[in-house]
Design an enzyme around this catalytic site. Sequence first.
Site, PDB file in Angstrom:
ATOM      1  N   ASP A 146      -1.627   6.703   6.168  1.00 40.16           N
ATOM      2  CA  ASP A 146      -2.661   5.785   5.858  1.00 40.16           C
ATOM      3  C   ASP A 146      -2.767   4.912   7.005  1.00 40.16           C
ATOM      4  OD1 ASP A 146      -4.334   3.840   4.829  1.00 40.16           O
ATOM      5  OD2 ASP A 146      -3.023   3.523   3.317  1.00 40.16           O
TER       6      ASP A 146
ATOM      7  N   LYS B  34     -12.012  -1.662   7.086  1.00 35.16           N
ATOM      8  CA  LYS B  34     -11.206  -2.642   7.820  1.00 35.16           C
ATOM      9  C   LYS B  34     -11.652  -2.420   9.452  1.00 35.16           C
ATOM     10  CE  LYS B  34      -8.353  -3.403   4.339  1.00 35.16           C
ATOM     11  NZ  LYS B  34      -7.806  -2.287   3.698  1.00 35.16           N
TER      12      LYS B  34
ATOM     13  N   TRP C 132       0.676  -1.277  -0.063  1.00 34.19           N
ATOM     14  CA  TRP C 132      -0.189   0.086  -0.088  1.00 34.19           C
ATOM     15  C   TRP C 132       0.913   1.170  -0.041  1.00 34.19           C
ATOM     16  CZ3 TRP C 132      -4.173  -1.517  -2.097  1.00 34.19           C
ATOM     17  CH2 TRP C 132      -4.863  -2.391  -1.599  1.00 34.19           C
TER      18      TRP C 132
END
Length: 356
Positions: free
Chosen positions: A168, A192, A101
């Site tokens: 993030d 999530k 990511w």
Amino acid sequence: MKKHNFNSGPSILPQEVLAKAARAVLDFNGIGLSILEIGHRSSWFVDVIEEARSLVKELMQLSDEYEVLFLHGGATTQFMQVPMNLLDDGETAAYCDNGIWGSKAAKEASLFGNVNVVASSKDKDHTYINKGFAIPANSKYLHLTTNNTVEGTQWHRFPVTDIPLVADMSSDIFSRPMNFNQFSLIYAGAQKNMGAAGVNLLVVKKTVLGKIKRPIPVIMDYKKHIDANSLMNTPPVFAVYVALLTLRWIKKEGGLKEMERRSNEKANLLYSTIDSLPIFTSHVVKEDRSNMNAVFFLTHPEQEAPFLELCKQEGMIGVKGYRTVGGIRVSMYNALPLESVQAFCDLAKQFAAKRG
Ligand SMILES: *Cc1c(COP(=O)(O)O)cnc(C)c1O
């Protein structure tokens, strides 16, 4: 049979959140209309988004310098929206590459300015978190991924620097208390640890905005969203509502401190079990292990398929590792009960006793 939901995302939500969300689809707060069929500017929905924004501020103990927004899309949208708002042509942003990511985020930023990868764990397959690296003073910001969902590492301490920190937090948001005021910008896709897919949480310190020359399309412009109180256009109303229900649940259960206590308990049980069974191997450096996503392997790769088959038979959902990493991944987000981790550990021991 009881299912144990170890999905990495979208992932498990508290049962009471699901029940309340289901009820609101039929009749929202007893008004005789569904949450899906009321206007986003009605006082009904304005109350929802305002309460959600203020709960975020409260749970994170943010100072008045911060704004909280609920924006469209997933974290991947933020990979480009962050540099579009913060990084001008010719300027340089520092990025940490600690997994898939973070490296995607860096790639997107390079469309808007220069990217300097100041820390990378690629040399060891992202099995650790870099420490003590230099951040050049001309960096516009430093971007890092607090929890590497795919590789199973997590930052447990953050660089102390004058450079604005951008994080993030998609896969560990609201899982632990910390000084959130050390970050200038935080973003997280909701699916999530804080709700349903379709919405991003964005927390931003107002002082970092409005500093670039590039024209920004209105829908991408954080300042315009702030001016519109997060209601510039139709937000993903249902996803915002599920986030509100999840935030209320977190607060009622005892807040971030309690989420961390539960998370430590689950992770300690999982890792101590894996470490005690030679049929499993874990490559992640112990001090950098993630409390959210445990990634490990069968020592003898030919045992992976039978182990996954056994997991399937026993209702253990989502434990197959990410497609590029392989092995096993056990995700232990806020809503996952300790009993599910216990059930997985019992199964792992049972498998080891037969095959070990
Ligand atoms: C899942 C994930 C993403 C991607 O999220 P999307 O909502 O699918 O765009 C980005 N960053 C992290 C840390 C993630 O876990």
